[in-house]
Design a protein around this motif. Structure first.
Motif, PDB file in Angstrom:
ATOM      1  N   GLN A   1       0.841  -1.187   0.000  1.00 18.39           N
ATOM      2  CA  GLN A   1       0.000   0.000   0.000  1.00 18.39           C
ATOM      3  C   GLN A   1       0.879   1.241   0.000  1.00 18.39           C
ATOM      4  O   GLN A   1       1.882   1.286   0.710  1.00 18.39           O
ATOM      5  CB  GLN A   1      -0.853  -0.041   1.274  1.00 18.39           C
ATOM      6  CG  GLN A   1      -1.989   0.952   1.293  1.00 18.39           C
ATOM      7  CD  GLN A   1      -2.725   0.941   2.623  1.00 18.39           C
ATOM      8  OE1 GLN A   1      -2.303   1.570   3.576  1.00 18.39           O
ATOM      9  NE2 GLN A   1      -3.819   0.202   2.688  1.00 18.39           N
TER      10      GLN A   1
ATOM     11  N   CYS B   1      -7.623   8.013  -5.022  1.00 22.13           N
ATOM     12  CA  CYS B   1      -7.162   6.636  -4.806  1.00 22.13           C
ATOM     13  C   CYS B   1      -7.024   5.917  -6.139  1.00 22.13           C
ATOM     14  O   CYS B   1      -7.752   6.199  -7.090  1.00 22.13           O
ATOM     15  CB  CYS B   1      -8.169   5.862  -3.952  1.00 22.13           C
ATOM     16  SG  CYS B   1      -8.450   6.628  -2.355  1.00 22.13           S
TER      17      CYS B   1
ATOM     18  N   THR C   1      -5.266   1.921  -8.034  1.00 21.84           N
ATOM     19  CA  THR C   1      -4.836   0.536  -7.828  1.00 21.84           C
ATOM     20  C   THR C   1      -3.352   0.415  -8.175  1.00 21.84           C
ATOM     21  O   THR C   1      -2.810   1.244  -8.895  1.00 21.84           O
ATOM     22  CB  THR C   1      -5.617  -0.398  -8.756  1.00 21.84           C
ATOM     23  OG1 THR C   1      -5.238  -0.128 -10.116  1.00 21.84           O
ATOM     24  CG2 THR C   1      -7.114  -0.183  -8.599  1.00 21.84           C
TER      25      THR C   1
ATOM     26  N   ALA D   1      -3.859   1.213  -3.612  1.00 21.51           N
ATOM     27  CA  ALA D   1      -4.223  -0.020  -2.897  1.00 21.51           C
ATOM     28  C   ALA D   1      -3.199  -1.130  -3.138  1.00 21.51           C
ATOM     29  O   ALA D   1      -2.682  -1.285  -4.247  1.00 21.51           O
ATOM     30  CB  ALA D   1      -5.603  -0.486  -3.337  1.00 21.51           C
TER      31      ALA D   1
ATOM     32  N   ALA E   1      -9.421  -4.363  -3.657  1.00 24.26           N
ATOM     33  CA  ALA E   1      -8.766  -3.051  -3.668  1.00 24.26           C
ATOM     34  C   ALA E   1      -9.712  -1.974  -3.135  1.00 24.26           C
ATOM     35  O   ALA E   1      -9.306  -1.098  -2.363  1.00 24.26           O
ATOM     36  CB  ALA E   1      -8.299  -2.701  -5.083  1.00 24.26           C
TER      37      ALA E   1
ATOM     38  N   GLU F   1     -10.184  -2.253   0.608  1.00 20.62           N
ATOM     39  CA  GLU F   1      -9.044  -1.664   1.324  1.00 20.62           C
ATOM     40  C   GLU F   1      -9.237  -0.164   1.499  1.00 20.62           C
ATOM     41  O   GLU F   1      -9.001   0.380   2.589  1.00 20.62           O
ATOM     42  CB  GLU F   1      -7.762  -1.959   0.521  1.00 20.62           C
ATOM     43  CG  GLU F   1      -6.490  -1.474   1.191  1.00 20.62           C
ATOM     44  CD  GLU F   1      -5.248  -1.702   0.308  1.00 20.62           C
ATOM     45  OE1 GLU F   1      -5.160  -2.767  -0.353  1.00 20.62           O
ATOM     46  OE2 GLU F   1      -4.381  -0.814   0.285  1.00 20.62           O
ATOM     47  N   VAL F   2      -9.705   0.505   0.454  1.00 21.69           N
ATOM     48  CA  VAL F   2      -9.923   1.946   0.523  1.00 21.69           C
ATOM     49  C   VAL F   2     -11.072   2.279   1.473  1.00 21.69           C
ATOM     50  O   VAL F   2     -10.989   3.217   2.275  1.00 21.69           O
ATOM     51  CB  VAL F   2     -10.176   2.514  -0.897  1.00 21.69           C
ATOM     52  CG1 VAL F   2     -10.779   3.909  -0.841  1.00 21.69           C
ATOM     53  CG2 VAL F   2      -8.869   2.524  -1.684  1.00 21.69           C
TER      54      VAL F   2
END
Lengths: 178, 178, 178, 178
Positions: free
Chosen positions: D2, D129, D131, D146, D154, D157-158
């Motif tokens: 990350q 954000c 990937t 991510a 992904a 995770e955010v």
């Protein structure tokens, strides 16, 4: 790498009913949507034989899914899975109901789930299993974390682990090794 | 990494009929289920050309699957596969029957399978192949374990291995390298 | 890791027509078969924008596939691909015909292919590209081997490489970076 | 791994509306095409629960896609996503319109996108954000990249990152941990 708590073998030894979540456990978590709203799922052949062998070894096998999908019913029937619970809004409730029906103690049951909705059952069953792709909040509550990727044999790994713990694996697969 | 037993090349050299399991060998083991119960399979273009080249080199090619699926018949026909056996409840029996029909000795046959149901044939054929994703009980009974992932060229790897052993590879692919 | 021959940039600079194989290049090589014989393919969004940008930069873009599939025609049309050749039994012939039609020299053309059937064109075009999943016999005949997995951006990588070589990349993407 | 810019937590703390691109963010970027031109997409169960939890925590959730696909509408509705914008030719315009409608400042919004068409919104929103599979030109403009693969968590995770930043995560998931 496979993770197993120190008492995982003991816990696996007592399992008489093993339940599996579907999405993210028997599949890799992917849900295919066709334009007409059909939902397609991918199951894995290694897991299929795993569930069949576990059942043959004398352990009851079941599916416990929060979603409802015809594909799950079809796959369950093909594999001869005894208990298929779908569309469960509250997995804890579905689990308790199944226990009562089968007259089983909690520590005679195992469950493999991969997300937060599975935690209430993971916290209650005797043998709590998950995948290495599961969120940390799930993984740290499991007695066994599969090393094999979910949807590619993670459930098979758990089935073999239980049969090894119960000393039934060699017998069950002997037929194939002749 | 590819694994090959010390006598693997010798064994591959004698192969006149090469059989392939489908799920987990020509596919990555995934079975897609649509809501209407249709079963979708994914084959790989690299494997397709591998089977065609092996056939062109003079080796008979066949599919030996425990499941039955229209997709397998279609794919087999497209690739010109000579022998397609599906829905085999007992692969050993299907294998012995095919041998008798083709008047072949066991050591003139090879088989690539990835699970316990394939072991009876792996134990009998001359050249036993599997995938690196196969369970250990299968892998340790094989003469050749493919390094390429199943469903992404594992079968192609085996096809080229046989043609290299038989000294036919260069000739078969020469047309393409002009 | 990306591989590029010492003269790859020079070769990419001269490209006026860039052709792409479909299976194993714009896809990961998987061919999904439904029971009714339908063939489903998966394309990648990164590659899609890559082809569109390359076309916008002034390079002609085409697809050159040995198989024939409605999905390819649909995808090609969506992306505004100028030349779509499918069901080509002999890619070399299809390639030579296209060259003549467009009045282009060989060294003004590039091709990205991943298997032996693509080698005749790879050997003739000015800028020969392939994937890192391609067999060694293909890879060692290419000027550029993509590091990104096939079907997940390998073609995008090649598109950006050409635009960087031709000095058009910054201009073409400037609109997005405002 | 990350990646998060030094001010990423501060930026995530202010988010009242979080928008997600679809292809390459909620999916792995693959677009399945059937012969009849149907477009099939695969969403992930981990992301699904992530969006639901984020919404439950009080953050508005939306989808902002350049393509138009019935599958997205279906998936969005299933997850109770409040804002679904599809077929957006100019994501910047769609974004500005949504902001005006919801009376939000730019720094109260976040966006997760993976390709050049997403950059205009990434450059404008408060919390950008992407990937780790995104092109470098996108990644270097994001506050958070991510670590989990796109289409396999992904977005989850955010979602968790935002809830952790806003101090709502423990409360939202407490129900599951009883």
């Amino acid at each position: 790498m496979q993770f197993a708590s120190p008492d995982a073998l003991d816990r696996a030894r007592r399992v008489k009913l093993m339940l599996f979540d579907v999405d993210g456990v028997l599949t890799d978590g992917n849900l295919w949507y066709s334009p007409s709203g059909e939902e397609i799922k991918a199951f894995h052949s290694l897991d299929g034989l795993g569930l069949q062998l576990l059942s043959k070894s004398g352990v009851h096998v079941g599916l416990l899914s929060g979603r409802a999908s015809p594909a799950v019913a079809i796959r369950g029937a093909q594999l001869g899975v005894q208990h298929v619970v779908q569309g469960s809004q509250d997995k804890r409730q579905s689990y308790e109901r199944l226990l009562k029906k089968l007259k089983l103690d909690r520590d005679e049951t195992g469950f493999m789930g991969d997300d937060l909705v599975d935690v209430p059952v993971l916290l209650r069953c005797g043998f709590a299993c998950t995948t290495h792709e599961a969120p940390e909040d799930v993984r740290k509550r499991a007695h066994h974390v599969a090393a094999t990727p979910s949807g590619s044999g993670a459930a098979r790994e758990v089935c073999e682990y239980i049969m090894r713990a119960q000393g039934t694996l060699r017998h069950v697969i002997a037929w194939y090794l002749r």
